[in-house]
Motif scaffolding. Structure first.
Motif, short mmCIF file in Angstrom:
data_model
loop_
_atom_site.label_atom_id
_atom_site.label_comp_id
_atom_site.label_asym_id
_atom_site.label_seq_id
_atom_site.Cartn_x
_atom_site.Cartn_y
_atom_site.Cartn_z
N ALA A 347 -8.29 6.31 0.56
CA ALA A 347 -7.80 5.00 0.09
C ALA A 347 -6.52 5.10 -0.73
N ALA A 348 -5.73 6.12 -0.48
CA ALA A 348 -4.46 6.27 -1.19
C ALA A 348 -3.31 5.79 -0.31
N SER A 349 -2.18 5.56 -0.92
CA SER A 349 -0.98 5.19 -0.17
C SER A 349 0.21 5.91 -0.78
N ALA A 350 1.17 6.23 0.06
CA ALA A 350 2.43 6.77 -0.46
C ALA A 350 3.48 5.68 -0.33
N LEU A 351 4.24 5.47 -1.39
CA LEU A 351 5.28 4.44 -1.40
C LEU A 351 6.61 5.07 -1.71
N ILE A 352 7.65 4.62 -1.04
CA ILE A 352 9.01 5.02 -1.42
C ILE A 352 9.76 3.76 -1.83
N PHE A 353 10.36 3.82 -2.99
CA PHE A 353 11.27 2.77 -3.41
C PHE A 353 12.66 3.35 -3.23
N PHE A 354 13.33 2.89 -2.22
CA PHE A 354 14.55 3.56 -1.74
C PHE A 354 15.76 2.67 -2.01
N SER A 355 16.60 3.11 -2.91
CA SER A 355 17.82 2.34 -3.20
C SER A 355 18.97 2.88 -2.37
N ARG A 356 19.60 1.98 -1.62
CA ARG A 356 20.78 2.37 -0.85
C ARG A 356 22.04 1.84 -1.51
N ARG A 357 21.89 1.42 -2.74
CA ARG A 357 23.04 0.89 -3.46
C ARG A 357 23.98 2.03 -3.84
N THR A 358 25.26 1.68 -4.00
CA THR A 358 26.22 2.74 -4.33
C THR A 358 26.92 2.44 -5.66
N ASP A 359 26.32 1.51 -6.45
CA ASP A 359 26.97 1.20 -7.72
C ASP A 359 26.44 2.03 -8.88
N MET A 360 25.14 1.96 -9.10
CA MET A 360 24.56 2.67 -10.24
C MET A 360 23.05 2.68 -10.08
N PRO A 361 22.34 3.47 -10.91
CA PRO A 361 20.88 3.43 -10.85
C PRO A 361 20.40 2.00 -11.05
N PHE A 362 19.35 1.65 -10.35
CA PHE A 362 18.96 0.25 -10.25
C PHE A 362 17.50 0.10 -10.64
N ARG A 363 17.22 -0.87 -11.49
CA ARG A 363 15.81 -1.12 -11.87
C ARG A 363 15.23 -2.15 -10.92
N TYR A 364 14.26 -1.73 -10.18
CA TYR A 364 13.66 -2.60 -9.17
C TYR A 364 12.29 -3.05 -9.63
N THR A 365 12.05 -4.32 -9.59
CA THR A 365 10.74 -4.86 -9.99
C THR A 365 10.11 -5.53 -8.79
N THR A 366 8.86 -5.21 -8.56
CA THR A 366 8.17 -5.84 -7.43
C THR A 366 6.76 -6.20 -7.87
N SER A 367 5.94 -6.63 -6.95
CA SER A 367 4.58 -7.03 -7.33
C SER A 367 3.58 -6.44 -6.34
N LEU A 368 2.35 -6.32 -6.79
CA LEU A 368 1.31 -5.83 -5.88
C LEU A 368 1.20 -6.75 -4.67
N ALA A 369 1.27 -8.06 -4.92
CA ALA A 369 1.13 -9.02 -3.82
C ALA A 369 2.21 -8.77 -2.77
N LYS A 370 3.41 -8.56 -3.21
CA LYS A 370 4.51 -8.35 -2.27
C LYS A 370 4.30 -7.09 -1.43
N LEU A 371 3.65 -6.10 -2.05
CA LEU A 371 3.41 -4.85 -1.34
C LEU A 371 2.06 -4.85 -0.62
N ASN A 372 1.40 -6.01 -0.67
CA ASN A 372 0.11 -6.16 0.02
C ASN A 372 -1.04 -5.35 -0.56
N PHE A 373 -1.00 -5.14 -1.87
CA PHE A 373 -2.11 -4.46 -2.54
C PHE A 373 -2.95 -5.50 -3.27
N PRO A 374 -4.28 -5.47 -3.13
CA PRO A 374 -5.10 -6.41 -3.88
C PRO A 374 -4.95 -6.19 -5.38
N ASP A 375 -5.06 -7.25 -6.15
CA ASP A 375 -4.86 -7.08 -7.59
C ASP A 375 -6.16 -7.11 -8.37
#
Ligand code: GLA
Length: 411
Positions: A347-375
């Protein structure tokens, strides 16, 4: 890259559905029992190409020395224990002509002891040997090919030498010859009685997509297959491969499973084209794509940082997950951040948060719902690169059901 494990097992109905899926996949797969997880090892091509000038460049030319050296490194520098077992010869190993009996022979100057001796040595070091052939009049590099009428003889030769994997390329052959020759080689390899992992370049020569490519048939005859063009030593090349695999994931993702894998080509980590973060990204993306991990780099001179990426234990464990489900890109943000997910056992999952931006390190915020994980459950989250882990309860603190993650793969 992060791994999230849900506390608690699969609901029973899920377990059943999974069991069915596994039985179906087995019935369709090539029954040589090999490559139940993506093959791992080393392949000469991307780094060493068709360099045959052993006088000017004895260290780097395609010769038995290169393979003896790499076998020693695989055995002595911690690679073998992590699963990197295959040491694979690519093009340009053979003499320009077959011998009097029509048999393929290695170049006598560059492989004076012959392939059998190399295989024996590789085996004595607890490793396995791969070799390269081409279903056509010539290999891509212009060496003798394995035309359809030579398939059985060459399969026998490879088996007699003690070869454990065959990459069968497709230069200088027609669509019809490929349709006949690739299945014929599968039968011929099985008929030798020697377990030989079979890597087919067939789909790459047919555009990689249905209706020209039949992935059901491929899974029946090949353990892995190249779908797309050759990797080069550049970030652009890595991205073009990732883009193509993601664009066609609806076709490609279901084709993979234990015993039969898509092959996006070699890992180029340790060479000249990728930065540190880009190297980490290639490793994470290949892992989640359930790709074979075939390094093509000089293991004699590899930097500690490249080695650390390639030897990341948790990463390898994810790549080698026994369920063998290939991951998918599940989010593509307009602001050039993508999320990939691979379902894992327990019941595990591997996730990659992959930034293809070329400006600077980026803080990405997401939600369990968006990633389809029950909360309604507690998550244990582990950062594969830093090793740090923490528990995450979506309802604590109340009202803040957001999983905030710092993009790892910024450039
Ligand atoms: C083709 C293959 C490469 C490599 C070369 C050798 O281009 O796709 O991986 O094997 O041939 O010539």
């Amino acid at each position: 890259m992060r791994r999230a494990a849900r506390a608690g097992g699969l609901p029973p109905a899920w377990g059943l559905a999974l069991a069915w899926a596994l039985i179906l996949a087995r019935a369709q797969a090539l029954e040589n029992g090999l490559a139940r997880t993506p093959p791992m090892g080393w392949l000469a091509w991307e780094r060493f190409r068709c360099n045959i000038d052993c006088e000017a460049d004895p260290q780097n030319c395609i010769s038995e020395k290169l393979f003896f050296d790499m076998a020693d490194r695989l055995a002595e520098d911690g690679w073998r224990e992590l699963g990197y077992k295959y040491i694979n010869i690519d093009d340009c190993w053979s003499a320009k002509q077959r011998d009097g009996a029509g048999q393929l022979v290695p170049d006598p100057k560059r492989f004076p002891r012959g392939i059998k001796a190399l295989a024996d040595y590789v085996h004595s070091r607890g490793l396995k040997l791969g070799i390269y052939g081409d279903l056509g009049t010539l290999t891509c590099g212009g060496y003798p090919g394995t035309t359809v009428d030579c398939v059985e003889q060459d399969a026998q030769t490879f088996a007699q030498w003690g070869v454990d994997m065959l990459k069968l390329d497709g230069c200088y052959s027609s669509e019809e010859e490929q349709a006949e020759g690739y299945p014929k080689m599968a039968k011929a390899l099985n008929a030798t009685g020697r377990p030989i992992v079979y890597s087919c370049s067939w789909p790459a020569y047919q555009g990689g997509l249905p209706p020209k490519v039949n992935y059901t048939l491929l899974a029946e005859i090949c353990n892995l297959w190249r779908n797309y063009g050759d990797i080069e030593d550049s970030w652009d090349s890595v991205l073009s491969i990732v883009d193509w695999f993601s664009a066609h994931q609806d076709v490609l993702q279901p084709a993979a499973g234990p015993g039969h894998w898509n092959d996006p080509d070699m890992l180029i980590i340790g060479n000249f084209g990728l930065s540190y973060e880009q190297s980490r990204s290639q490793m994470a993306l290949w892992t989640v794509m359930a790709a074979p991990l075939l390094m093509s780099t000089d293991l004699r001179t590899i930097s500690p940082s490249a080695k650390e990426i390639l030897q990341n234990r948790l990463m390898i464990q994810i790549n080698q997950d026994p369920l063998g489900i290939q991951g998918r890109r599940i989010v593509k943000e307009k602001f050039h951040v993508e999320v990939f997910l691979r379902p894992l056992s327990q019941a595990a999952s591997a996730l990659i948060f992959f930034s293809r931006r070329t400006d600077m390190p980026f803080r990405y915020t997401t939600s369990l719902a968006k990633l389809n994980f029950p909360d309604n459950t507690v998550y244990e989250v582990q950062d594969v690169y830093s090793g740090s882990s923490w528990r995450y309860h979506p309802h604590l603190p109340p009202g803040k059901c957001m999983l905030s993650v710092h993009g790892l793969d910024e450039q």
